[in-house]
Design a protein around this motif. Structure first.
Motif, mmCIF file in Angstrom:
data_model
loop_
_atom_site.group_PDB
_atom_site.id
_atom_site.type_symbol
_atom_site.label_atom_id
_atom_site.label_comp_id
_atom_site.label_asym_id
_atom_site.label_seq_id
_atom_site.Cartn_x
_atom_site.Cartn_y
_atom_site.Cartn_z
ATOM 1 N N ASN A 141 45.710 40.967 39.227
ATOM 2 C CA ASN A 141 46.000 39.562 39.465
ATOM 3 C C ASN A 141 44.734 38.825 39.854
ATOM 4 O O ASN A 141 43.649 39.409 39.899
ATOM 5 N N LYS A 142 44.881 37.567 40.125
ATOM 6 C CA LYS A 142 43.693 36.723 40.336
ATOM 7 C C LYS A 142 42.789 37.237 41.451
ATOM 8 O O LYS A 142 41.571 37.137 41.374
ATOM 9 N N ILE A 143 43.377 37.782 42.495
ATOM 10 C CA ILE A 143 42.517 38.241 43.591
ATOM 11 C C ILE A 143 42.096 39.692 43.427
ATOM 12 O O ILE A 143 41.543 40.301 44.331
ATOM 13 N N GLY A 144 42.304 40.222 42.236
ATOM 14 C CA GLY A 144 41.764 41.539 41.928
ATOM 15 C C GLY A 144 42.674 42.705 42.231
ATOM 16 O O GLY A 144 42.332 43.846 41.986
ATOM 17 N N GLU A 145 43.854 42.437 42.801
ATOM 18 C CA GLU A 145 44.768 43.540 43.073
ATOM 19 C C GLU A 145 45.318 44.079 41.756
ATOM 20 O O GLU A 145 45.650 43.310 40.857
ATOM 21 N N ILE A 146 45.408 45.396 41.677
ATOM 22 C CA ILE A 146 45.879 46.009 40.448
ATOM 23 C C ILE A 146 47.413 45.934 40.437
ATOM 24 O O ILE A 146 48.068 46.419 41.352
ATOM 25 N N VAL A 164 46.715 53.942 42.528
ATOM 26 C CA VAL A 164 45.585 53.026 42.458
ATOM 27 C C VAL A 164 46.024 51.569 42.397
ATOM 28 O O VAL A 164 45.242 50.690 42.119
ATOM 29 N N LEU A 165 47.307 51.339 42.667
ATOM 30 C CA LEU A 165 47.792 49.959 42.602
ATOM 31 C C LEU A 165 47.262 49.145 43.778
ATOM 32 O O LEU A 165 46.854 49.689 44.801
ATOM 33 N N GLY A 166 47.249 47.819 43.583
ATOM 34 C CA GLY A 166 46.832 46.910 44.655
ATOM 35 C C GLY A 166 45.364 47.089 44.974
ATOM 36 O O GLY A 166 44.525 47.182 44.093
ATOM 37 N N GLU A 167 45.081 47.188 46.271
ATOM 38 C CA GLU A 167 43.692 47.321 46.719
ATOM 39 C C GLU A 167 43.208 48.757 46.602
ATOM 40 O O GLU A 167 42.015 49.035 46.733
ATOM 41 N N LYS A 168 44.167 49.680 46.398
ATOM 42 C CA LYS A 168 43.799 51.095 46.449
ATOM 43 C C LYS A 168 42.762 51.465 45.393
ATOM 44 O O LYS A 168 41.903 52.303 45.607
ATOM 45 N N TRP A 169 42.872 50.779 44.229
ATOM 46 C CA TRP A 169 41.908 51.033 43.155
ATOM 47 C C TRP A 169 40.473 50.854 43.654
ATOM 48 O O TRP A 169 39.604 51.672 43.457
ATOM 49 N N TRP A 170 40.280 49.721 44.357
ATOM 50 C CA TRP A 170 38.920 49.390 44.813
ATOM 51 C C TRP A 170 38.484 50.322 45.934
ATOM 52 O O TRP A 170 37.326 50.667 46.053
ATOM 53 N N GLN A 171 39.442 50.696 46.736
ATOM 54 C CA GLN A 171 39.087 51.564 47.873
ATOM 55 C C GLN A 171 38.785 52.986 47.434
ATOM 56 O O GLN A 171 37.932 53.644 47.993
ATOM 57 N N GLN A 219 36.134 46.930 28.958
ATOM 58 C CA GLN A 219 36.295 45.680 28.223
ATOM 59 C C GLN A 219 37.279 44.843 29.025
ATOM 60 O O GLN A 219 38.253 45.379 29.540
ATOM 61 N N TYR A 220 36.996 43.556 29.112
ATOM 62 C CA TYR A 220 37.863 42.711 29.914
ATOM 63 C C TYR A 220 38.475 41.621 29.058
ATOM 64 O O TYR A 220 37.851 41.119 28.130
ATOM 65 N N SER A 221 39.694 41.255 29.366
ATOM 66 C CA SER A 221 40.249 40.078 28.712
ATOM 67 C C SER A 221 41.219 39.413 29.677
ATOM 68 O O SER A 221 41.725 40.046 30.608
ATOM 69 N N LYS A 222 41.434 38.136 29.433
ATOM 70 C CA LYS A 222 42.339 37.388 30.285
ATOM 71 C C LYS A 222 43.773 37.771 29.949
ATOM 72 O O LYS A 222 44.119 37.927 28.777
ATOM 73 N N GLY A 223 44.601 37.911 30.941
ATOM 74 C CA GLY A 223 46.006 38.154 30.679
ATOM 75 C C GLY A 223 46.782 36.865 30.910
ATOM 76 O O GLY A 223 46.194 35.794 31.020
ATOM 77 N N VAL A 224 48.126 36.972 30.990
ATOM 78 C CA VAL A 224 48.897 35.758 31.271
ATOM 79 C C VAL A 224 48.991 35.542 32.768
ATOM 80 O O VAL A 224 48.814 36.478 33.552
ATOM 81 N N ASN A 225 49.269 34.310 33.163
ATOM 82 C CA ASN A 225 49.465 33.947 34.576
ATOM 83 C C ASN A 225 48.317 34.393 35.471
ATOM 84 O O ASN A 225 48.520 35.057 36.487
ATOM 85 N N ASP A 226 47.094 34.037 35.060
ATOM 86 C CA ASP A 226 45.950 34.347 35.910
ATOM 87 C C ASP A 226 45.753 35.830 36.185
ATOM 88 O O ASP A 226 45.286 36.207 37.255
ATOM 89 N N ILE A 229 43.018 41.836 32.178
ATOM 90 C CA ILE A 229 43.267 43.203 31.733
ATOM 91 C C ILE A 229 41.928 43.898 31.560
ATOM 92 O O ILE A 229 41.004 43.348 30.950
ATOM 93 N N SER A 230 41.816 45.092 32.127
ATOM 94 C CA SER A 230 40.579 45.850 31.977
ATOM 95 C C SER A 230 40.903 47.123 31.215
ATOM 96 O O SER A 230 41.853 47.816 31.569
ATOM 97 N N ILE A 231 40.149 47.367 30.165
ATOM 98 C CA ILE A 231 40.352 48.605 29.419
ATOM 99 C C ILE A 231 39.099 49.440 29.560
ATOM 100 O O ILE A 231 37.995 48.997 29.246
#
Lengths: 764, 122
Positions: A141-146, A164-171, A219-226, A229-231
């Motif tokens: 989402n917009k604030i980077g949470e998975i 790895v959902l939410g902030e866990k991915w980054w942590q 690779q990054y692309s914009k998804g819907v509703n802000d 998507i990262s592949i």
């Protein structure tokens, strides 16, 4: 009834009712819209026959309806899905709800769910795809949470998708918290603001659950509703292969470079002490000695010379291998060069009791253009070899012209000996490094086996060729063919007649600028033997100071020295002290034999040069040549102003501050002291904050020190500081920061050195 | 007897501040040097200077804030000369809007600064 029918139509609901005989009595208008059949064509048994994909199934359902209405079985109120067959042959999914009507009718109400069903199928399909593709797919989402992670995360990183959902991915997957924050910010900037940052978000090193490193390409692309998507693809293997290849390549290149550097350095390092060994042996030989002592010393001297030749050979070869060899093109007298070589070699031939003859065909032009030093070197090597391997008979050198075209002559040099010769199967390998015709040859005749290798390379550099013919036991003939440009006939002045070795009396007052203590002592002793008075300066700066106090006849100047090198000192002596001093001849003493070094020495104002280690005769000749110019009228003047040295600083220019401090030394001292403090602070800050990427702090500090840099006239540092300030401010192009900081630091070191010199002279 | 005039100089670069202090004192001005905006405000309230010299970019409190504080909070009409660096042209405009008297773009000649100061203070 009417209104409920309207409702059914609006809602697009199929409603069908059947009586106790299973006959369809009512079909809503929506059924017509969906199936394509007119409602009247669906009444009675037609519904069962037409709308079922399988007719039997329809009839079976009819029987079930009859049974239910006659209470033989009860109604199952569950919602079920059944396709209906449309008029055009297509099928549509309908969700059915069955119930019993008021008049004991069986009522089925159906919603067309085909579209939804299609989506559902697609979803199932894409989920299957997500499950099976080897790449990681993340939706954030917009604030980077998975908000979504594909199951492939587990295959690559070992984490289950929900781990790895939410902030866990980054942590969890990043190497550090900072890196995660930076990456998150950079990705969001890239996606939503289309801004690039200095972090590489397309290639990231991540950590697996087991703590292993994985390289992921994104690779990054914009998804819907802000969302975005990262592949990510696992490119660890590729990176590792690249890395290994690069390392292997670097290692290979390094080792070649290291070898060459080592050889060059070693040779250079050995030459300096050898200079002392030979020099002091020479000095001893000039004293009163017994015959035995003299013999020992002469042996020592010869051994020293042999060692030096060997080292020079190694140095030459390493230069040749690293393509650092320079070839000159100058006009010279070939006859004279050949005679000089023969004169040198005659001594050795005489020692062995063999003859040495030179035959020059008169058709050979005497004035030619090429590199006389290299040609001498080649001939000395070839003739030296010939003499070495010849015990009876002699060596004959024949020089002949093969052809002449457009001012280019092709000249052959034939060196024929009556020596041991070369075995026919070894004849091809004589030019290889470290090989002699027979491996035991070196035991009898000595030598490194480098001579011919160097000869071969030099001849190639001069665009010539060499070949060898030999009969084992009877002798060898080396034939060198060189293209030589024909030069203009020049009337040469007679060179200075050679002085007798005894009775050398020069009586000059000499300033010796040299940092090596051994060399100082050697040169001093040697010069004092010739009745010279010698003052010693340990570096260029001391040298400059000495010239302010005394007018010398000659200055001998080393090139490489600490504090101030020879070039710099020469520039000051020649330009900034006094007219009288500027006329003192300066002789460069250099261990570098390259042309650029000599040119640089001459350009800085030096009058002549001599290579270290020098032979007494050479030194004598060069001193005589430079010292015998009309003696400078010595009128003792006050030492020149100190200020004049200042103009020669390489990094700082204190003109501005001197003027602005109204030449009050105390104020300038204060300013320099303060600046030292600022510089120290700034250097520390650079170290710490670059590491922590505190760009704003760095910008402020750089901005703060900038005026000082220009006030102290550090013009070389200004563009560096300017560009650092810019980068820190805008936080762009930050990859360049490291190298700029390095540049900045190394310059500051030099600035400090010069400021210390200035401080010292201000405080005196 | 002529009274000596006080100047508060706010500049975080020590070379520049010390050089200016030296020159200003040569001209007979008493100079108080502040290394940042906070010190500058303290010195201004304490010394009630005849002139304020301030750099725009300084730690803690910027030159702009100094000007604003002097004009709005302290309600002082003390002349203020601001020093600006290349690329701070917009800041100079802001400084003038806040009530700066004059500005000097770095790098500047201390002589010129002194001429300007003399013009303002006589």
């Amino acid at each position: 009834m009417k209104s409920s029918e309207l409702l059914l139509n609006d809602a697009n609901l199929i409603a069908v009712s059947a009586d106790k005989d299973g006959q369809i009595k009512y079909v809503s208008a929506a059924a017509e819209k969906i199936s394509g059949y007119k409602t009247k064509n669906l009444l009675g048994d037609l519904w069962w026959e037409k709308t079922y994909c399988d007719k039997n199934e329809g009839l079976a359902f009819k029987q079930k309806v009859i049974k239910i209405l006659s209470k033989k079985t009860s109604l199952n109120g569950k919602v079920y899905e059944r396709r209906i067959l449309c008029k055009d042959g297509s099928c549509r999914w309908i969700e059915w709800r069955d119930s019993l009507g008021v008049n004991n009718n069986y009522v089925s109400v159906g919603v067309d769910i085909s579209e939804w069903k299609k989506k559902e199928e697609l979803k199932i399909q894409s989920e299957a795809i997500l499950k099976n593709i080897p790449s990681i797919v993340l939706v954030s989402n917009k604030i980077g949470e998975i908000v979504f992670a594909s199951p492939s995360v587990e295959k690559i990183l070992g984490y289950k998708a929900n781990e790895v959902l939410g902030e866990k991915w980054w942590q969890k997957t990043f190497l550090s918290k900072y890196k995660a924050e930076d990456a998150k910010e950079a990705i969001s900037k890239y996606i939503f603001l289309n801004k690039k940052s200095y972090i590489d978000i397309f290639k990231q090193k991540l950590k697996t659950k087991n703590g292993l490193d994985k390289w992921i390409e994104w690779q990054y692309s914009k998804g819907v509703n802000d969302t975005y998507i990262s592949i990510g693809t696992d490119i660890t293997d590729r990176i590792l292969t690249d890395f290994e290849l690069k390392k292997a390549k670097e290692a290979a290149e390094d080792s070649v470079q290291v070898k060459n550097d080592f050889l060059a350095n070693m040779s250079h390092e050995i030459r300096t002490p050898m200079n002392a060994v030979i020099g002091f042996t020479d000095l001893l030989l000039e004293t009163q000695l017994t015959t035995e002592q003299r013999e020992h010393l002469e042996t020592m001297r010869n051994s020293g010379e042999i060692l030096l030749t060997l080292i020079n050979n190694v140095l030459d070869l390493s230069k040749l291998e690293s393509n650092k060899f320079e070839i000159e093109e100058i006009s010279f007298n070939l006859n004279k060069t050949l005679n000089e070589v023969i004169k040198l070699m005659n001594v050795k031939a005489k020692e062995k009791g063999i003859s040495l003859n030179l035959i020059i065909n008169p058709n050979v032009a005497s004035e030619v253009i090429s590199d006389p030093n290299r040609i001498s070197q080649i001939l000395l090597n070839l003739i030296g070899n010939a003499i070495k391997f010849t015990d009876k008979g002699g060596v004959t050198i024949t020089v002949d012209k093969i052809e002449e075209k457009d001012k280019m002559a092709t000249i052959s040099f034939k060196i024929k000996d009556t020596g041991i010769g070369i075995v026919s199967n070894k004849i091809n390998s004589v030019f290889g490094a470290f090989t002699q015709a027979k491996s035991d040859t070196s035991r009898i005749y000595g030598g490194t086996g480098l001579g011919l290798t160097i000869v071969k390379r030099l001849i190639t550099l001069l665009n010539g060729q060499i070949k060898v013919e030999s009969i084992f036991g009877k002798g060898s003939t080396f034939t060198m063919v060189l293209p030589l440009k024909i030069g203009e006939k020049i009337v040469r002045k007679n060179s200075i007649e050679e002085e007798e070795i005894d009775n050398k009396n020069l009586g000059y007052s000499i300033l010796l600028v040299e940092d090596n203590k051994t060399n100082q002592l050697l040169a001093k002793t040697r010069l004092e033997r010739w009745n010279c008075t010698v003052d010693i300066a340990n570096n260029g700066f001391e040298g400059v100071k000495k010239t302010q106090q005394k007018v010398y006849d000659i200055i001998m100047m080393d090139i490489q020295m600490p504090v101030m090198d020879g070039y710099e000192a020469t520039k000051i002596i020649k330009n900034d002290i006094s007219e009288e001093v500027s006329k003192i001849p300066i002789i460069a003493m250099t261990a570098f034999t390259s042309k650029t070094e000599i040119n640089r020495a001459l350009q800085s104002g030096m009058n002549d040069y001599i290579f270290k280690p020098f032979k007494p005769e050479e030194l004598f000749k060069i001193l005589k040549k430079n010292g015998d110019k009309p003696k400078i009228i010595k009128n003792k003047k006050e030492p020149a102003m100190k200020n004049e040295i200042k103009r020669s600083y390489k990094y700082i220019n204190l003109e501005f501050l001197e003027k602005e401090t109204l030449n009050e030394a105390t104020v300038l001292v204060l300013l320099i002291d303060l600046f030292f403090k600022d510089l120290k602070e700034y250097m520390q800050l650079l170290d710490e904050h670059v590491k922590q990427q505190k760009w704003l702090e760095l910008y402020k500090a750089t901005h703060k020190i900038k005026p000082s840099i220009s006030m102290f006239g550090i013009t070389k540092l200004e563009p560096v500081i300017f560009s650092l300030e810019q980068k820190f401010k805008e936080e762009t192009d930050l990859e360049a920061v490291d190298s700029l900081v390095r540049k900045c630091k190394s310059m500051i070191v030099n600035v400090k050195k010069e400021l210390k010199v200035e401080l010292k002279s201000l405080k005196e | 007897m002529k009274e000596t005039k006080n100047i508060v100089l706010a500049e975080d670069n020590t070379t520049l501040s010390q050089l200016l202090k030296f020159r200003l004192q040569k001209e007979g001005y008493t100079t108080f040097v502040a290394q940042d905006g906070k010190q500058a405000l303290e010195l201004i309230e304490l010394q009630k200077p005849n002139l304020i010299l301030t750099d725009i970019m300084m730690p803690f409190i910027s030159g702009l804030e100094v000007i604003s504080h002097v004009r709005n909070k302290l309600q002082l009409q003390t002349p203020i000369i601001v020093f600006s660096a290349a690329g701070q042209e917009e800041m100079v405009l802001k400084a003038f809007n806040l009530g700066a008297t004059d500005f000097m773009a770095k790098p500047f000649s201390p002589n010129e600064l002194i001429i300007r100061i003399k013009r303002i203070l006589t």
